[in-house]
Design a protein around this motif. Sequence first.
Motif, mmCIF file in Angstrom:
data_model
loop_
_atom_site.group_PDB
_atom_site.id
_atom_site.type_symbol
_atom_site.label_atom_id
_atom_site.label_comp_id
_atom_site.label_asym_id
_atom_site.label_seq_id
_atom_site.Cartn_x
_atom_site.Cartn_y
_atom_site.Cartn_z
ATOM 1 N N PRO A 271 0.795 -1.237 0.000
ATOM 2 C CA PRO A 271 0.000 0.000 0.000
ATOM 3 C C PRO A 271 0.825 1.282 0.000
ATOM 4 O O PRO A 271 0.482 2.238 -0.698
ATOM 5 C CB PRO A 271 -0.847 -0.144 1.266
ATOM 6 N N ALA A 272 1.922 1.322 0.747
ATOM 7 C CA ALA A 272 2.748 2.532 0.751
ATOM 8 C C ALA A 272 3.389 2.751 -0.619
ATOM 9 O O ALA A 272 3.438 3.885 -1.124
ATOM 10 C CB ALA A 272 3.816 2.444 1.833
ATOM 11 N N GLY A 273 3.859 1.691 -1.229
ATOM 12 C CA GLY A 273 4.438 1.800 -2.569
ATOM 13 C C GLY A 273 3.400 2.196 -3.601
ATOM 14 O O GLY A 273 3.676 2.967 -4.528
ATOM 15 N N ALA A 274 2.188 1.675 -3.430
ATOM 16 C CA ALA A 274 1.095 2.050 -4.327
ATOM 17 C C ALA A 274 0.747 3.525 -4.156
ATOM 18 O O ALA A 274 0.454 4.240 -5.127
ATOM 19 C CB ALA A 274 -0.125 1.172 -4.055
ATOM 20 N N ALA A 275 0.793 4.014 -2.914
ATOM 21 C CA ALA A 275 0.513 5.423 -2.654
ATOM 22 C C ALA A 275 1.564 6.319 -3.294
ATOM 23 O O ALA A 275 1.250 7.424 -3.766
ATOM 24 C CB ALA A 275 0.427 5.679 -1.153
ATOM 25 N N ARG A 276 2.812 5.858 -3.335
ATOM 26 C CA ARG A 276 3.847 6.653 -4.014
ATOM 27 C C ARG A 276 3.528 6.789 -5.499
ATOM 28 O O ARG A 276 3.685 7.874 -6.082
ATOM 29 C CB ARG A 276 5.228 6.015 -3.800
ATOM 30 N N LEU A 277 3.071 5.696 -6.103
ATOM 31 C CA LEU A 277 2.679 5.773 -7.511
ATOM 32 C C LEU A 277 1.442 6.663 -7.665
ATOM 33 O O LEU A 277 1.311 7.402 -8.648
ATOM 34 C CB LEU A 277 2.407 4.372 -8.068
ATOM 35 N N GLY A 278 0.548 6.621 -6.676
ATOM 36 C CA GLY A 278 -0.615 7.497 -6.698
ATOM 37 C C GLY A 278 -0.236 8.965 -6.650
ATOM 38 O O GLY A 278 -0.760 9.789 -7.413
ATOM 39 N N CYS A 279 0.692 9.308 -5.762
ATOM 40 C CA CYS A 279 1.147 10.702 -5.662
ATOM 41 C C CYS A 279 1.861 11.135 -6.940
ATOM 42 O O CYS A 279 1.702 12.278 -7.396
ATOM 43 C CB CYS A 279 2.068 10.874 -4.460
ATOM 44 N N ALA A 280 2.631 10.238 -7.530
ATOM 45 C CA ALA A 280 3.325 10.564 -8.780
ATOM 46 C C ALA A 280 2.331 10.774 -9.913
ATOM 47 O O ALA A 280 2.525 11.647 -10.775
ATOM 48 C CB ALA A 280 4.309 9.450 -9.134
ATOM 49 N N THR A 281 1.262 10.007 -9.924
ATOM 50 C CA THR A 281 0.231 10.163 -10.957
ATOM 51 C C THR A 281 -0.514 11.481 -10.775
ATOM 52 O O THR A 281 -0.771 12.211 -11.742
ATOM 53 C CB THR A 281 -0.746 8.984 -10.911
ATOM 54 N N ALA A 282 -0.855 11.802 -9.525
ATOM 55 C CA ALA A 282 -1.532 13.068 -9.248
ATOM 56 C C ALA A 282 -0.680 14.250 -9.685
ATOM 57 O O ALA A 282 -1.195 15.270 -10.171
ATOM 58 C CB ALA A 282 -1.862 13.171 -7.760
ATOM 59 N N ALA A 283 0.626 14.119 -9.546
ATOM 60 C CA ALA A 283 1.525 15.197 -9.953
ATOM 61 C C ALA A 283 1.450 15.463 -11.453
ATOM 62 O O ALA A 283 1.602 16.611 -11.895
ATOM 63 C CB ALA A 283 2.961 14.861 -9.545
ATOM 64 N N GLN A 284 1.216 14.419 -12.245
ATOM 65 C CA GLN A 284 1.082 14.616 -13.693
ATOM 66 C C GLN A 284 -0.160 15.446 -13.999
ATOM 67 O O GLN A 284 -0.123 16.391 -14.795
ATOM 68 C CB GLN A 284 0.984 13.264 -14.421
ATOM 69 N N VAL A 285 -1.265 15.106 -13.358
ATOM 70 C CA VAL A 285 -2.536 15.779 -13.611
ATOM 71 C C VAL A 285 -2.500 17.230 -13.131
ATOM 72 O O VAL A 285 -3.078 18.124 -13.751
ATOM 73 C CB VAL A 285 -3.682 14.985 -12.946
#
Length: 306
Positions: A271-285
């Motif tokens: 989950p923490a690693g998935a959240a890092r990918l989530g934050c990185a994706t939000a940064a694109q948007v």
Amino acid sequence: MTDMKIATVGVHVLDTHVIGIESIPDGSDGQLVETIRMSPAGTAGGTAVVLRRLGAEVLSFGAVGVDPVADTLLALLEREGVDVSGLVRKADHQTSASVIPVRPNGDRPAWHCIGANGAFTLDDLDRAALDGITHLHLGGPEFLGGEAAGELLAHARSLGAVTSVDILAPGDPDLLAWVAAALPHTDYLLPNDEQVLGFTGASSLADGARALVDAGAGCVAVTQGSKGALVVTADDVVGVPAYPVEAVDTTGCGDAFSAGFLRGLSLGRDPAGAARLGCATAAQVAQGIGTDAGTYDLDSVVAFAG
């Protein structure tokens, strides 16, 4: 690469962004703005677009009207590669839409019409169409109510799918009570910080998220805007920082986080690693206008996340 076939169920909206709003003109005066742009959005629709960009197979389920707004929304979703065959048309409801004036400092108040989202029921969803899904993401369980939402999530679990929920409404204890029956069937709850504090009355995010875990959610991944995310399970609390970017429009960043988080899980991240990918994706948007901003894909977001 791990296959991901996800059903995104619930709220679909057409957003119209108006960039460069300093004030509403007086009387019937006009005002020139920088940009007016439409994009697919909503806790199901916006998440669907981003998941598709991250390489998932995406099937959307929900309700739209029989109007030009629906035609535009469906065309934008189809252009991204989202399967829209599960979106039903409601002749007596307009398609849900928002107008979002974005101020120069990034503030984004909104006018919103609930429209057909409020008329979507489980009877509108062909359960046979869910066969073969690996994930089901329910955006806006409050429109179904907790009992119906729980029934849908339980069915998805019976198919072997991972379940996730993103609540659209502001945090309120009565609203939490309304959807509480869905939480025991929710593997991942994806609220924002204001919702967690509003739902639970807790004095800290960690305590509030733990209360939601106690209420049945398997894991609560809370977004905190520029502060990133907090991932809470029965055993652990992990903070994940946001990525510093020059934000243009933060509309849809929560949906983008949800998409990146779920895609991360499908790739075997914790989950923490998935959240890092989530934050990185939000940064694109955040660096463009609308949920469909940018030209990123899974490889570029993984590289960006480091």
